[in-house]
Design a protein around this motif. Sequence first.
Motif, PDB file in Angstrom:
ATOM      1  N   PRO A  60     -55.123  10.955 -36.794  1.00 24.09           N
ATOM      2  CA  PRO A  60     -55.458   9.545 -36.549  1.00 24.09           C
ATOM      3  C   PRO A  60     -55.204   9.149 -35.098  1.00 24.09           C
ATOM      4  CG  PRO A  60     -53.330   9.687 -37.616  1.00 24.09           C
ATOM      5  CD  PRO A  60     -53.862  11.098 -37.532  1.00 24.09           C
ATOM      6  N   GLY A  61     -55.449   7.867 -34.841  1.00 23.87           N
ATOM      7  CA  GLY A  61     -55.242   7.312 -33.514  1.00 23.87           C
ATOM      8  C   GLY A  61     -56.500   7.384 -32.690  1.00 23.87           C
ATOM      9  N   ILE A  62     -56.883   6.256 -32.073  1.00 22.39           N
ATOM     10  CA  ILE A  62     -58.108   6.234 -31.274  1.00 22.39           C
ATOM     11  C   ILE A  62     -57.870   5.810 -29.832  1.00 22.39           C
ATOM     12  CG2 ILE A  62     -59.574   5.809 -33.282  1.00 22.39           C
ATOM     13  CD1 ILE A  62     -59.759   2.870 -32.395  1.00 22.39           C
ATOM     14  N   GLU A  63     -56.656   5.371 -29.514  1.00 18.00           N
ATOM     15  CA  GLU A  63     -56.383   4.790 -28.198  1.00 18.00           C
ATOM     16  C   GLU A  63     -55.218   5.508 -27.537  1.00 18.00           C
ATOM     17  OE1 GLU A  63     -55.341   0.338 -26.492  1.00 18.00           O
ATOM     18  OE2 GLU A  63     -54.433   1.000 -28.374  1.00 18.00           O
ATOM     19  N   GLY A  64     -55.305   5.638 -26.215  1.00 11.86           N
ATOM     20  CA  GLY A  64     -54.179   6.224 -25.515  1.00 11.86           C
ATOM     21  C   GLY A  64     -54.426   6.305 -24.028  1.00 11.86           C
ATOM     22  N   ALA A  65     -53.459   6.911 -23.349  1.00  9.73           N
ATOM     23  CA  ALA A  65     -53.557   7.140 -21.910  1.00  9.73           C
ATOM     24  C   ALA A  65     -52.874   8.448 -21.595  1.00  9.73           C
ATOM     25  CB  ALA A  65     -52.902   5.996 -21.131  1.00  9.73           C
ATOM     26  N   GLY A  66     -53.319   9.089 -20.515  1.00  9.95           N
ATOM     27  CA  GLY A  66     -52.723  10.358 -20.135  1.00  9.95           C
ATOM     28  C   GLY A  66     -53.434  10.969 -18.952  1.00  9.95           C
ATOM     29  N   THR A  67     -53.260  12.271 -18.788  1.00 12.12           N
ATOM     30  CA  THR A  67     -53.758  12.989 -17.624  1.00 12.12           C
ATOM     31  C   THR A  67     -54.797  14.015 -18.029  1.00 12.12           C
ATOM     32  OG1 THR A  67     -51.613  12.718 -16.531  1.00 12.12           O
ATOM     33  CG2 THR A  67     -53.085  14.400 -15.651  1.00 12.12           C
ATOM     34  N   VAL A  68     -55.926  13.997 -17.345  1.00 14.16           N
ATOM     35  CA  VAL A  68     -56.991  14.969 -17.608  1.00 14.16           C
ATOM     36  C   VAL A  68     -56.488  16.368 -17.262  1.00 14.16           C
ATOM     37  CG1 VAL A  68     -59.310  15.726 -16.960  1.00 14.16           C
ATOM     38  CG2 VAL A  68     -58.810  13.274 -17.183  1.00 14.16           C
ATOM     39  N   ARG A  69     -56.670  17.308 -18.204  1.00 15.51           N
ATOM     40  CA  ARG A  69     -56.271  18.697 -17.966  1.00 15.51           C
ATOM     41  C   ARG A  69     -57.461  19.641 -17.861  1.00 15.51           C
ATOM     42  NH1 ARG A  69     -51.901  17.644 -15.522  1.00 15.51           N
ATOM     43  NH2 ARG A  69     -50.156  16.918 -16.789  1.00 15.51           N
ATOM     44  N   ALA A  70     -58.612  19.267 -18.414  1.00 14.87           N
ATOM     45  CA  ALA A  70     -59.819  20.091 -18.322  1.00 14.87           C
ATOM     46  C   ALA A  70     -61.025  19.198 -18.522  1.00 14.87           C
ATOM     47  CB  ALA A  70     -59.802  21.215 -19.366  1.00 14.87           C
ATOM     48  N   VAL A  71     -62.146  19.585 -17.933  1.00 19.68           N
ATOM     49  CA  VAL A  71     -63.390  18.823 -18.087  1.00 19.68           C
ATOM     50  C   VAL A  71     -64.478  19.742 -18.612  1.00 19.68           C
ATOM     51  CG1 VAL A  71     -62.785  17.199 -16.259  1.00 19.68           C
ATOM     52  CG2 VAL A  71     -64.120  19.213 -15.699  1.00 19.68           C
ATOM     53  N   GLY A  72     -65.331  19.197 -19.488  1.00 16.73           N
ATOM     54  CA  GLY A  72     -66.459  19.944 -19.984  1.00 16.73           C
ATOM     55  C   GLY A  72     -67.631  19.890 -19.025  1.00 16.73           C
ATOM     56  N   SER A  73     -68.632  20.661 -19.339  1.00 17.92           N
ATOM     57  CA  SER A  73     -69.819  20.663 -18.480  1.00 17.92           C
ATOM     58  C   SER A  73     -70.513  19.311 -18.557  1.00 17.92           C
ATOM     59  CB  SER A  73     -70.780  21.771 -18.918  1.00 17.92           C
ATOM     60  OG  SER A  73     -71.239  21.544 -20.233  1.00 17.92           O
ATOM     61  N   VAL A  84     -56.225   8.638 -17.026  1.00 12.11           N
ATOM     62  CA  VAL A  84     -57.265   7.859 -17.692  1.00 12.11           C
ATOM     63  C   VAL A  84     -56.705   7.178 -18.933  1.00 12.11           C
ATOM     64  CG1 VAL A  84     -59.183   9.295 -16.854  1.00 12.11           C
ATOM     65  CG2 VAL A  84     -58.055   9.869 -19.032  1.00 12.11           C
ATOM     66  N   VAL A  85     -57.417   6.151 -19.366  1.00 15.69           N
ATOM     67  CA  VAL A  85     -57.099   5.430 -20.595  1.00 15.69           C
ATOM     68  C   VAL A  85     -58.372   5.323 -21.409  1.00 15.69           C
ATOM     69  CG1 VAL A  85     -57.476   3.169 -19.487  1.00 15.69           C
ATOM     70  CG2 VAL A  85     -56.036   3.325 -21.538  1.00 15.69           C
ATOM     71  N   TRP A  86     -58.244   5.281 -22.720  1.00 16.23           N
ATOM     72  CA  TRP A  86     -59.413   5.215 -23.602  1.00 16.23           C
ATOM     73  C   TRP A  86     -59.081   4.380 -24.832  1.00 16.23           C
ATOM     74  CZ3 TRP A  86     -56.219   9.278 -22.709  1.00 16.23           C
ATOM     75  CH2 TRP A  86     -55.460   9.739 -23.783  1.00 16.23           C
ATOM     76  N   LYS A  87     -60.145   3.886 -25.482  1.00 18.82           N
ATOM     77  CA  LYS A  87     -59.935   3.059 -26.676  1.00 18.82           C
ATOM     78  C   LYS A  87     -60.706   3.582 -27.886  1.00 18.82           C
ATOM     79  CE  LYS A  87     -64.121   0.959 -26.321  1.00 18.82           C
ATOM     80  NZ  LYS A  87     -65.209   1.268 -27.261  1.00 18.82           N
ATOM     81  N   ASN A  88     -61.355   4.762 -27.745  1.00 15.02           N
ATOM     82  CA  ASN A  88     -62.140   5.246 -28.877  1.00 15.02           C
ATOM     83  C   ASN A  88     -62.267   6.765 -28.832  1.00 15.02           C
ATOM     84  OD1 ASN A  88     -63.712   5.224 -31.193  1.00 15.02           O
ATOM     85  ND2 ASN A  88     -65.621   4.874 -30.082  1.00 15.02           N
ATOM     86  N   ALA A  89     -61.156   7.440 -29.131  1.00 13.17           N
ATOM     87  CA  ALA A  89     -61.164   8.898 -29.224  1.00 13.17           C
ATOM     88  C   ALA A  89     -60.267   9.291 -30.392  1.00 13.17           C
ATOM     89  CB  ALA A  89     -60.694   9.535 -27.931  1.00 13.17           C
ATOM     90  N   LEU A  90     -60.877   9.511 -31.571  1.00 10.95           N
ATOM     91  CA  LEU A  90     -60.105   9.860 -32.765  1.00 10.95           C
ATOM     92  C   LEU A  90     -59.325  11.148 -32.509  1.00 10.95           C
ATOM     93  CD1 LEU A  90     -59.553   9.001 -35.716  1.00 10.95           C
ATOM     94  CD2 LEU A  90     -61.366  10.591 -36.400  1.00 10.95           C
TER      95      LEU A  90
END
Length: 322
Positions: A60-73, A84-90
């Motif tokens: 669960p959980g859709i909201e949070g903040a933290g540090t990017v560790r990898a990026v997709g193509s 970064v911070v987000w409000k919709n990432a299950l």
Amino acid sequence: MMRAIRIRDVGGPDVLEPTDIDPPKPGDNDVLVEVSAAGVNYIDTYQRSGLYPVATPFVPGIEGAGTVRAVGSGVDGLAAGDRVVWKNALGSYAEHVVVPAHEAIPIPENVSDELAAALLLQGMTAHYLAVSTYPVQPGDWVIVHAAAGGVGLLLTQIAKLRGGHVLATVSTAEKAELATAAGADAIASYEDFAARATELTGGAGVACVYDGVGQATFQDSLEALRIRGTLALFGAASGPVPPVDPQTLNAKGSLFLTRPTLAHYTRDDDELRWRAHDLLRWAGDGTLDVRIGGRYPLAEARRAHEDLEGRKTTGKLLLLPA
């Protein structure tokens, strides 16, 4: 392996199970984030209980903040090391989560991870309610239910920024002090707010009721409105509202009833970033006071849900993986 909270079957807070699972991997147009703080929201309890269905098992959980560790193509504008911070990432009740890149909002230097995580979802809810659903006008009286909660404190402040007068409903003297400190002009209990609204407006009623409580307040919220007033029913903390006869809205003064949701007020990146940037700017310069009412270790997600549903909390609750 990473530490996470998993739900195997829906139910009460006891289904929130701390466990070790494989960390996720970012797909195209995603970023992998190490979570510093995850926000606890009522929508989490709705998903946990099955009121809002999610396929099990899930984190669960859709909201949070933290540090990017990898990026997709396909990801532009974000790199490893960005906050970064987000409000919709299950899946945010975990040490790592995959976030769609378009949902990842850069955090300004003058805003901490915890402050950002405490702000975004509830702040955006307050923003769309007071700025878009019913745009508060100078001199308007509005009611903010559960005004000492996370949304309520932010909504009260934004309504005041727009020149409105706020009648705040609370359940305790401590919560009344918090609502008053946020700018509320008057305080009422859940039993007498409609009568208090009539008194404050000389019998006219309020322009809008922002109601995240639901079943317990709905009927009196209708009674508190002025002719052509708006009831913005944005939550159901006390339970869902039974079906409503539209003729009721006619009889009580050609009222407007809406059941808004954040997804419909952040439909594209421009709208999402407009609301996020307003909130982060206001938080960074002190215009908005963001109250963090509780910090819990990730493993104590059950206690956080129990406290939230037991109305024992004020402001925002955070889960801290580290």
